[in-house]
Design a protein around this motif. Structure first.
Motif, short mmCIF file in Angstrom:
data_model
loop_
_atom_site.label_atom_id
_atom_site.label_comp_id
_atom_site.label_asym_id
_atom_site.label_seq_id
_atom_site.Cartn_x
_atom_site.Cartn_y
_atom_site.Cartn_z
N ASP A 262 0.86 -1.18 0.00
CA ASP A 262 0.00 0.00 0.00
C ASP A 262 0.90 1.24 0.00
O ASP A 262 2.13 1.14 0.11
N HIS A 263 0.30 2.39 -0.09
CA HIS A 263 1.02 3.65 -0.06
C HIS A 263 1.93 3.70 1.17
O HIS A 263 1.59 3.17 2.22
N PHE A 264 3.08 4.32 1.01
CA PHE A 264 4.04 4.51 2.09
C PHE A 264 4.71 3.20 2.53
O PHE A 264 5.28 3.11 3.60
N PHE A 265 4.66 2.18 1.66
CA PHE A 265 5.22 0.87 2.02
C PHE A 265 6.72 0.93 2.27
O PHE A 265 7.26 0.09 2.99
N THR A 266 7.40 1.91 1.71
CA THR A 266 8.84 2.00 1.93
C THR A 266 9.17 2.32 3.38
O THR A 266 10.30 2.13 3.82
N HIS A 267 8.18 2.81 4.11
CA HIS A 267 8.38 3.15 5.51
C HIS A 267 7.54 2.28 6.46
O HIS A 267 7.94 2.05 7.60
N GLN A 268 6.38 1.84 6.01
CA GLN A 268 5.50 1.07 6.87
C GLN A 268 5.28 -0.37 6.41
O GLN A 268 4.61 -1.12 7.10
N GLY A 269 5.82 -0.71 5.26
CA GLY A 269 5.66 -2.08 4.77
C GLY A 269 6.72 -2.98 5.35
O GLY A 269 7.40 -2.65 6.32
N THR A 270 6.89 -4.12 4.72
CA THR A 270 7.92 -5.05 5.17
C THR A 270 9.29 -4.58 4.68
O THR A 270 9.40 -3.79 3.74
N VAL A 271 10.31 -5.10 5.30
CA VAL A 271 11.68 -4.79 4.87
C VAL A 271 11.86 -5.27 3.42
O VAL A 271 12.47 -4.59 2.59
N ALA A 272 11.32 -6.43 3.11
CA ALA A 272 11.44 -6.96 1.74
C ALA A 272 10.80 -6.02 0.72
O ALA A 272 11.35 -5.81 -0.36
N GLN A 273 9.64 -5.46 1.04
CA GLN A 273 8.99 -4.52 0.13
C GLN A 273 9.84 -3.26 -0.04
O GLN A 273 10.00 -2.76 -1.16
N ALA A 274 10.37 -2.75 1.05
CA ALA A 274 11.20 -1.56 0.97
C ALA A 274 12.43 -1.82 0.11
O ALA A 274 12.78 -1.01 -0.75
N ARG A 275 13.07 -2.96 0.30
CA ARG A 275 14.25 -3.30 -0.50
C ARG A 275 13.87 -3.46 -1.97
O ARG A 275 14.67 -3.13 -2.85
N GLU A 276 12.68 -3.97 -2.23
CA GLU A 276 12.22 -4.14 -3.61
C GLU A 276 12.15 -2.80 -4.33
O GLU A 276 12.27 -2.73 -5.55
N ALA A 277 11.98 -1.74 -3.58
CA ALA A 277 11.96 -0.40 -4.17
C ALA A 277 13.32 0.27 -4.08
O ALA A 277 13.80 0.85 -5.05
N PHE A 278 13.95 0.23 -2.90
CA PHE A 278 15.20 0.97 -2.70
C PHE A 278 16.37 0.41 -3.52
O PHE A 278 17.18 1.18 -4.04
N ASP A 279 16.48 -0.89 -3.64
CA ASP A 279 17.60 -1.45 -4.41
C ASP A 279 17.58 -0.98 -5.87
O ASP A 279 18.60 -0.52 -6.38
N PRO A 280 16.44 -1.05 -6.56
CA PRO A 280 16.42 -0.53 -7.94
C PRO A 280 16.63 0.99 -8.01
O PRO A 280 17.22 1.49 -8.97
N MET A 281 16.16 1.73 -6.99
CA MET A 281 16.40 3.17 -6.99
C MET A 281 17.88 3.48 -6.94
O MET A 281 18.38 4.35 -7.67
N VAL A 282 18.60 2.77 -6.09
CA VAL A 282 20.04 2.97 -5.97
C VAL A 282 20.72 2.67 -7.31
O VAL A 282 21.53 3.45 -7.81
N ALA A 283 20.37 1.54 -7.91
CA ALA A 283 20.97 1.16 -9.19
C ALA A 283 20.64 2.20 -10.27
O ALA A 283 21.50 2.57 -11.06
N PHE A 284 19.41 2.65 -10.29
CA PHE A 284 18.97 3.65 -11.27
C PHE A 284 19.80 4.93 -11.13
O PHE A 284 20.30 5.47 -12.12
N LEU A 285 19.96 5.40 -9.91
CA LEU A 285 20.74 6.62 -9.69
C LEU A 285 22.22 6.42 -9.96
O LEU A 285 22.88 7.32 -10.50
N GLN A 286 22.76 5.27 -9.62
CA GLN A 286 24.19 5.02 -9.86
C GLN A 286 24.52 5.11 -11.33
O GLN A 286 25.59 5.61 -11.70
N THR A 287 23.63 4.65 -12.19
CA THR A 287 23.91 4.69 -13.63
C THR A 287 23.73 6.08 -14.24
O THR A 287 24.20 6.34 -15.32
N ARG A 288 23.04 6.96 -13.53
CA ARG A 288 22.76 8.29 -14.08
C ARG A 288 23.54 9.41 -13.43
O ARG A 288 23.63 10.49 -13.97
N LEU A 289 24.09 9.16 -12.27
CA LEU A 289 24.78 10.23 -11.54
C LEU A 289 26.29 10.03 -11.47
O LEU A 289 26.97 10.78 -10.78
N THR A 290 26.80 9.03 -12.17
CA THR A 290 28.25 8.81 -12.13
C THR A 290 28.89 9.19 -13.44
O THR A 290 28.28 9.41 -14.42
#
Length: 138
Positions: free
Chosen positions: A110-138
């Motif tokens: 649900d909304h705000f899952f990165t903060h109130q969801g499971t750790v697995a759900q948060a990682r499912e979002a944060f890991d791709p965000m990190v990879a996405f930014l690494q390829t565009r900001l380096t």
């Protein structure tokens, strides 16, 4: 334009992409979603008090005629979020312009899952965000 900056990347996580839509039309498979119509009205009223301005593209990017000036974009939606449909539409409208867009939906979230969801759900979002930014900001 002198002095202007250029965005390198954009990440929109469970974005409120249509503040003009009546909140009661935003549905979820969840019986009691985090963003109820009442709460959506409170947020929309806080962000943009003037109802007439809520359909302007800076408030509701799904209403924009042209999103081609956006940088490479990642849109992350939550399966059970009442904002999912507008996030999905936002990603689709960006894709139609030819801008590179990565879009995925986190299941059973649900909304705000990165903060109130499971750790697995948060990682499912944060890991791709990190990879996405690494390829565009380096």
């Amino acid at each position: 334009q002198t002095g202007a900056f250029k965005l390198s990347a954009l990440i929109a996580v469970y974005p409120p992409a249509d503040l003009a839509a009546e909140p009661s039309t935003k549905t979820s498979k969840k019986r009691f979603p985090l963003i109820s119509p009442f709460l959506a009205r409170v947020f929309s009223g806080s962000y943009i008090p003037d109802i007439a301005k809520r359909s302007e593209p800076l408030a509701s990017p799904t209403h924009a005629d042209n999103l081609s000036a956006l940088p490479d974009t990642m849109v992350i939606t939550a399966e059970l979020d009442t904002l999912r449909a507008e996030g999905d539409l936002f990603a689709e409208k960006i894709k139609e312009t030819g801008v590179a867009v990565e879009h995925f939906t986190v299941r059973d979230a649900d909304h705000f899952f990165t903060h109130q969801g499971t750790v697995a759900q948060a990682r499912e979002a944060f890991d791709p965000m990190v990879a996405f930014l690494q390829t565009r900001l380096t």
